[in-house]
Design a protein around this motif. Structure first.
Motif, PDB file in Angstrom:
ATOM      1  N   HIS A  91     -17.440 -19.643  34.528  1.00 43.71           N
ATOM      2  CA  HIS A  91     -18.534 -18.859  33.955  1.00 43.71           C
ATOM      3  C   HIS A  91     -19.640 -18.843  34.996  1.00 43.71           C
ATOM      4  N   LYS A  93     -23.216 -16.996  36.677  1.00 40.56           N
ATOM      5  CA  LYS A  93     -24.412 -16.196  36.431  1.00 40.56           C
ATOM      6  C   LYS A  93     -24.993 -15.811  37.779  1.00 40.56           C
ATOM      7  N   LYS A  98     -24.033 -12.321  33.564  1.00 48.22           N
ATOM      8  CA  LYS A  98     -23.067 -13.387  33.334  1.00 48.22           C
ATOM      9  C   LYS A  98     -21.676 -12.776  33.308  1.00 48.22           C
TER      10      LYS A  98
END
Length: 165
Positions: A91, A93, A98
């Protein structure tokens, strides 16, 4: 539901000589072994043992790229176990956006260790892994879960430090 885990160490499957990264939950109630490749094990071990290499290795390079692009690895998730193969997601950003990136768990763990990102594992994966009858499947080298349980129960803290690059 996801459970936060940490890398407890790396050991070697005594039956196959394949490296295994051991994840444990924060309360140390559950352990998840994931068989990984030698190069990925070396990459993880360099972080665990705080070894500095003269030149950036692949996961170091990726971290440097992420840093340069001001991208942050928010977390990693080991989110699936299918056909004896674990799956993971990074994950990330970057610039208020995101997104997730498909990854092998070993690569995701190596990156998480370098970036300080937390490691999460789906509880369904933990349950599946404990019920899975691991055996030789094509090029996948694994062992039976009862053998694994015996192996894990017999490991001491010193065993985790026995992995050498």
């Amino acid at each position: 539901m996801m459970k936060e885990m940490r890398v407890a160490g790396i050991t070697v499957d005594p039956f196959t000589n394949t490296p295994i990264v051991i994840l444990k939950d924060i309360e140390e109630n559950e352990a998840l072994p994931i068989w990984i490749g030698l190069l990925e094990a070396s990459s993880i071990a360099t972080v665990i043992e705080n070894i500095q290499t003269p030149r950036p290795m692949t996961h170091d390079l990726l971290k440097n790229i992420l840093d340069r692009l001001e991208a942050e690895v928010v977390k990693i998730e080991v989110n699936n176990l299918k056909d004896h193969t674990f799956y993971a997601l990074l994950h990330v950003k970057a610039r208020d956006e995101k997104f997730t990136i498909d990854s092998r768990p070993s690569d995701a763990i190596a990156i998480a260790l370098r970036t300080g990102a937390p490691i999460f594992v789906a509880e369904s994966v933990i349950k599946k892994a404990t019920k899975t009858d691991f055996q030789q499947k094509g090029d996948k080298v694994v062992t039976e879960s009862t053998d694994l349980e015996d192996l894990l129960e017999g490991l001491s803290q010193e065993d985790f430090g026995n992995y050498k690059m």
